[in-house]
Write an enzyme that holds these catalytic residues in place. Structure first.
Site, short mmCIF file in Angstrom:
data_model
loop_
_atom_site.label_atom_id
_atom_site.label_comp_id
_atom_site.label_asym_id
_atom_site.label_seq_id
_atom_site.Cartn_x
_atom_site.Cartn_y
_atom_site.Cartn_z
N ARG A 144 -5.75 1.85 2.46
CA ARG A 144 -5.86 0.66 1.53
C ARG A 144 -4.45 -0.37 2.30
O ARG A 144 -5.17 -1.45 1.46
CB ARG A 144 -5.31 1.93 0.48
CG ARG A 144 -6.18 2.99 0.66
CD ARG A 144 -6.22 3.88 -0.68
NE ARG A 144 -5.92 3.26 -2.40
CZ ARG A 144 -5.39 3.84 -3.01
NH1 ARG A 144 -4.61 5.11 -3.21
NH2 ARG A 144 -4.86 3.38 -4.51
N ILE A 151 -4.63 13.57 2.07
CA ILE A 151 -5.31 12.45 1.76
C ILE A 151 -5.42 12.12 0.32
O ILE A 151 -5.01 13.30 -0.46
CB ILE A 151 -6.98 12.68 2.84
CG1 ILE A 151 -7.78 13.70 1.63
CG2 ILE A 151 -6.86 12.47 3.81
CD1 ILE A 151 -9.04 14.03 2.10
N ASP A 152 -5.67 11.03 -0.50
CA ASP A 152 -5.13 10.97 -1.78
C ASP A 152 -6.34 11.89 -2.06
O ASP A 152 -7.40 11.85 -2.34
CB ASP A 152 -5.52 9.36 -1.68
CG ASP A 152 -4.51 8.49 -0.82
OD1 ASP A 152 -3.22 8.92 -0.88
OD2 ASP A 152 -5.06 7.54 -0.79
N LYS A 153 -6.54 11.52 -3.60
CA LYS A 153 -7.08 12.52 -4.69
C LYS A 153 -8.31 11.83 -4.26
O LYS A 153 -9.61 12.16 -4.84
CB LYS A 153 -6.78 11.95 -5.75
CG LYS A 153 -7.07 12.69 -6.89
CD LYS A 153 -6.72 12.48 -8.64
CE LYS A 153 -7.38 12.52 -8.88
NZ LYS A 153 -7.07 12.72 -10.83
#
Length: 323
Positions: free
Chosen positions: A245, A143-145
């Site tokens: 997103r 999962i993204d930062k």
């Protein structure tokens, strides 16, 4: 479980004829993940009649005998770091963590320390899965930062192999909570648009009419905040880079705080007191949280399901939006 290191001899049975070489070796050995076997093949460590076979997609034939050499796992470049982890579940085979934002998953340029990998190396030590001949955590998804929430990590090769298969077949339940600008309409629906690199900006992803990878997101309105913004549930059938997103921005409801796919419409927040306007406009990350993770344990076959409540920063954002 015996160590997979050393040389293994495997003969192709009638039932295995026609399989890809990487899949055949994965199934035949049962102790190594496909992700680990592929680089071994490409490195010339699989022999047939004394000759290296480097094509992972080669179709095997009856009676063929392959020799696979598995080198010892080498120490990784990342150093173990005593970083606190929010551990939701752990056994001998896997670990589920609630990742905080802005923790990076893998060390990379600009983030060589303080990552989830560094924390896992310290917490798990020698029990981690060796993948591709490198001793490191068996991370099968990311999962993204700036996204918080649940991740599952394999601690053994058999768990890594099983989890990778579950993700590949989309047999993982994943539900995210997101706070988006506007009020989604209709209140529930789905986005079924391929995702690939933006040809005009290689750091961004975008929806594509052709090419890219298939991507499917189901969304549902949970709460509306004065039509300024809303809380939505997003369920994934696929797991593409920046999928939620990109998909929500595509249909006109980008996530609050997303620096890549949206610019805040300041007029939306004019009805809020100034302090709450600032909380909303200056939210420092995309308002996205991996809340639910469910799957069948790859070793015990036990159904598992985990929940991680919204983090405090997203709760504060909701309070500000309610006015």
């Amino acid at each position: 479980m015996p160590s997979p290191e050393g040389t293994h001899q495997v003969e192709v049975s009638e039932e295995a004829v026609g399989k890809r070489l990487d899949r055949f070796l994965t199934d035949a050995l049962g102790t190594l993940s496909r992700n680990r076997i592929r680089p071994l093949i490409k490195s010339g460590l699989v022999l047939r009649e004394g000759e290296a076979v480097t094509d992972t997609a080669r179709r095997v034939r009856a009676g063929e005998i392959y020799h696979l050499t598995v080198p010892p796992a080498i120490e990784p470049d990342p150093e173990p770091e005593d970083i606190p982890l929010d551990i939701v579940f752990e056994d001998d085979h896997l670990i589920v963590v609630n990742k905080s934002a802005p923790m990076v998953v893998h060390p990379a340029a600009g983030n060589w320390t303080g990552t989830l990998v560094n924390a896992l190396l310290h917490h798990c030590g020698d029990s981690l899965s060796g993948i591709g001949g490198v001793k490191r955590p068996g991370i099968v998804h990311r999962i993204d930062k700036e996204t918080s929430g649940l991740m599952v990590i394999a601690k053994t090769d058999i768990a890594h192999q099983g989890l990778a298969a579950l993700f590949e077949s989309h047999d993982i339940e994943r539900m995210y909570k997101a706070i988006a600008w506007g009020r989604v309409y209709p209140a529930s629906g789905h986005v079924d648009k391929n995702i690939g690199r933006d040809p005009h900006n290689r750091k961004r992803m975008t929806t594509l009419e052709s090419g890219g990878k298939t991507a499917y997101t189901h969304y549902e309105l949970e709460e509306n905040y004065n039509d300024i913004a809303c809380l939505i549930q997003c369920r994934l059938k696929t797991g593409r880079t920046h999928q939620i997103r990109v998909h929500m921005a595509h249909i006109g409801y980008p996530l609050i705080g997303d620096p890549v796919y949206t610019r805040p419409k300041l007029s939306r927040t004019k009805s809020l007191p100034e302090s709450r306007q600032n909380t909303t406009r200056k939210f420092p990350r995309q308002a996205l949280h991996a809340q639910t993770l469910g799957f069948v344990h790859p070793v015990t076959d036990k159904p598992l399901k985990f929940e991680a409540e919204l983090p405090s920063d997203m709760k504060r954002l909701i309070t500000a939006l309610k006015g």
